[in-house]
Write an enzyme that holds these catalytic residues in place. Structure first.
Site, PDB file in Angstrom:
ATOM      1  N   LYS A   1     -10.700  -0.640  10.527  1.00  0.00           N
ATOM      2  CA  LYS A   1     -10.905  -1.781   9.644  1.00  0.00           C
ATOM      3  C   LYS A   1     -11.299  -3.029  10.440  1.00  0.00           C
ATOM      4  O   LYS A   1     -11.591  -4.069   9.873  1.00  0.00           O
ATOM      5  CB  LYS A   1      -9.640  -2.054   8.826  1.00  0.00           C
TER       6      LYS A   1
ATOM      7  N   ASP B   1       2.819  -4.371   8.241  1.00  0.00           N
ATOM      8  CA  ASP B   1       1.584  -3.608   8.070  1.00  0.00           C
ATOM      9  C   ASP B   1       0.426  -4.597   8.204  1.00  0.00           C
ATOM     10  O   ASP B   1       0.144  -5.372   7.292  1.00  0.00           O
ATOM     11  CB  ASP B   1       1.606  -2.940   6.687  1.00  0.00           C
TER      12      ASP B   1
ATOM     13  N   HIS C   1       0.870  -1.187   0.000  1.00  0.00           N
ATOM     14  CA  HIS C   1       0.000   0.000   0.000  1.00  0.00           C
ATOM     15  C   HIS C   1       0.903   1.232   0.000  1.00  0.00           C
ATOM     16  O   HIS C   1       2.007   1.184   0.549  1.00  0.00           O
ATOM     17  CB  HIS C   1      -0.829  -0.064   1.290  1.00  0.00           C
TER      18      HIS C   1
ATOM     19  N   GLN D   1      -4.772  -5.103   7.127  1.00  0.00           N
ATOM     20  CA  GLN D   1      -5.773  -6.033   6.582  1.00  0.00           C
ATOM     21  C   GLN D   1      -5.743  -7.392   7.265  1.00  0.00           C
ATOM     22  O   GLN D   1      -6.498  -8.289   6.893  1.00  0.00           O
ATOM     23  CB  GLN D   1      -5.560  -6.222   5.071  1.00  0.00           C
TER      24      GLN D   1
ATOM     25  N   CYS E   1      -4.718   2.317  -3.641  1.00  0.00           N
ATOM     26  CA  CYS E   1      -3.473   2.831  -3.056  1.00  0.00           C
ATOM     27  C   CYS E   1      -2.306   1.876  -3.274  1.00  0.00           C
ATOM     28  O   CYS E   1      -1.459   1.704  -2.383  1.00  0.00           O
ATOM     29  CB  CYS E   1      -3.630   3.125  -1.566  1.00  0.00           C
TER      30      CYS E   1
HETATM   31  N1  PMP Z   1      -2.042  -0.636   4.686  1.00  0.00           N
HETATM   32  C1  PMP Z   1      -3.008  -1.379   4.139  1.00  0.00           C
HETATM   33  C2  PMP Z   1      -2.695  -2.761   3.695  1.00  0.00           C
HETATM   34  C3  PMP Z   1      -4.291  -0.851   4.014  1.00  0.00           C
HETATM   35  O1  PMP Z   1      -5.250  -1.593   3.460  1.00  0.00           O
HETATM   36  C4  PMP Z   1      -4.550   0.464   4.455  1.00  0.00           C
HETATM   37  C5  PMP Z   1      -5.926   1.079   4.320  1.00  0.00           C
HETATM   38  N2  PMP Z   1      -6.453   0.979   3.044  1.00  0.00           N
HETATM   39  C6  PMP Z   1      -3.513   1.182   5.033  1.00  0.00           C
HETATM   40  C7  PMP Z   1      -2.270   0.610   5.124  1.00  0.00           C
HETATM   41  C8  PMP Z   1      -3.703   2.570   5.555  1.00  0.00           C
HETATM   42  O2  PMP Z   1      -4.519   2.530   6.679  1.00  0.00           O
HETATM   43  P1  PMP Z   1      -5.078   3.876   7.312  1.00  0.00           P
HETATM   44  O3  PMP Z   1      -5.706   4.634   6.172  1.00  0.00           O
HETATM   45  O4  PMP Z   1      -6.090   3.413   8.298  1.00  0.00           O
HETATM   46  O5  PMP Z   1      -3.947   4.601   7.914  1.00  0.00           O
END
Ligand code: PMP
Length: 405
Positions: free
Chosen positions: A225, A199, A122, A202, A363
């Site tokens: 999430k 990270d 991401h 998910q 993203c």
């Molecule tokens: N890493 C991953 C794998 C994600 O799916 C996301 C959210 N789409 C993020 C980071 C970023 O998370 P946040 O917007 O809650 O900071």
């Protein structure tokens, strides 16, 4: 027996019509919906104990502090952290990664050293590392993947060297659903003396995470999430690393003593929590932790894995469909393209039928480039989704594909 209807009753938002149709919410990887107990925790906090945390000697301040710290304790237990001081509150995954990049990176990364990420990351696990590499003259390396969307571990192993300072990888891919072999990635990194940040944005909603069993150095995720509120997230770190890292932001709370000549910093985790934190959402996060624990991670993962298998099989024969992300181990994400059809058009037509999916690059632009596509349509499932919803989704998707091709 798992009763999905009983689960659904706990989520007020699900019981509404969108564009004249019952809402089908398949955008859970972006953010999940919140059960009543989380909503009530927010209301309870503001109606009974709102006050600023720490240092207050009045009763409300003590209550608020207790509730705030109780979440830290609950999160520490949930991820099996050795102590609650190793759980830092942040705004979410993005801030947690930026915090580590800015503090660990700034203090310990030297010119010519290397950071390894993966091709499926991401943007929030790419850009902060690019920024610190630029600043320090360090080198960013990328673990390649195969067409199924799996990391090439042998390539990763070749990439590791004594120059590797840090490895930052996602546990579960938000765009593909791939579940990465974190314990193995960590083991290989540690052989070279590198630290590993995972990270877990998910993964935390679906699996019981054990930071000690995985032996990760940093593990980060967002409450929103995993059925919790937005604006609050977690950075877990090994104690010796957190203690060695300089602070991120300066201000109240993160200090022990301030003079105009010099400031001494507070102990962990407060060293990283400058300013008034997001108290209410932190307090309500405990209710989200309790929700997933009461429901049970095994139950959640089993139900979602059935939904994923069912959805994958139900849409497989749609003309021109191609599933993006076919890893052996997958979680809760079904990403696909339909030849000759723009993902956004699919998303818009599904929305007209009350079905919420995400479309676009998720993203993960470098990942989309690898697959030679601009984006996908992504359906992602949570514990409250049903097979009946997938049936409606598949029926409508079939119509959309037919109309647009
Ligand atoms: N890493 C991953 C794998 C994600 O799916 C996301 C959210 N789409 C993020 C980071 C970023 O998370 P946040 O917007 O809650 O900071």
């Amino acid at each position: 027996m798992f009763d999905v209807e009983a689960i659904r009753r706990q989520f007020p938002i699900l019981h509404q019509q969108i564009n004249g149709k019952p809402l089908i919410y398949f955008d859970n990887a972006a953010t999940s919906q919140k059960p009543r107990q989380v909503l009530e925790a927010l209301m309870h906090y503001y109606t009974t104990m709102n006050a600023n945390v720490h240092r207050g000697i009045h009763t409300l301040a003590e209550k608020a502090t207790e509730a705030f710290e109780a979440t830290r304790e609950a999160v520490a237990k949930m991820i099996n952290a050795p102590s609650k001081e190793q759980v830092v509150f942040t705004r979410g995954t993005t801030e947690s990664i930026n915090l580590v990049a800015a503090t660990y990176g700034r203090a310990f990364l030297r010119q010519g050293e290397e950071i390894i990420i993966s091709a499926m990351e991401h943007h929030s696990n790419i850009v902060p590392w690019q920024m610190i590499c630029q600043e320090k003259g360090a080198v960013l390396k990328v673990i390649p993947i195969n067409q199924a969307g799996e990391l090439l571990l042998e390539e990763y192993e070749k990439m590791l060297s004594p120059r590797t300072r840090l490895v930052a990888v996602m546990h579960v891919s938000n765009a593909l659903g791939t579940v990465n072999p974190i314990a193995e990635i960590v083991r290989l990194a540690h052989q070279q003396g590198a630290v590993v940040l995972v990270d877990g944005a998910q993964a935390a909603p679906h699996y019981a995470i054990d930071v000690q069993a995985l032996d990760v150095d940093f593990y980060v995720f967002s409450a929103h999430k995993m059925y919790g509120p937005t604006g609050i997230g977690i950075l877990y770190g090994k104690r010796h690393l957190l203690e060695a890292m300089p602070p991120y932001m300066g201000g109240g709370e993160m200090i022990k003593e301030v003079t105009f000549q010099q400031t001494t910093y507070n102990d962990i985790p407060y060293k990283f929590e400058a300013g008034t934190p997001n108290i209410s959402d932190a307090v309500a996060m405990k209710a989200a932790v309790e929700f997933v624990q009461q429901t049970g991670f095994q139950t959640i993962a089993a139900h979602e894995s059935q939904l994923l298998a069912y959805a994958t099989q139900t849409i497989a024969d749609i003309d021109g469909i191609r599933i993006i992300g076919t890893a052996k181990e997958k979680a809760s994400v079904l990403s696909f393209v339909i030849d000759g059809v723009h993902p956004m058009d699919v998303g818009m037509l599904l929305d007209a039928k009350g079905i919420a999916v995400r479309t676009g690059h998720h993203c993960a632009m470098p990942l989309m480039n690898y697959f030679g596509i601009a984006g996908t349509v992504r359906a992602s499932f949570a514990v409250y989704n049903t097979k009946e919803e997938i049936d409606v989704f598949a029926k409508e998707l079939r119509k959309v594909a037919h109309a647009l091709r």
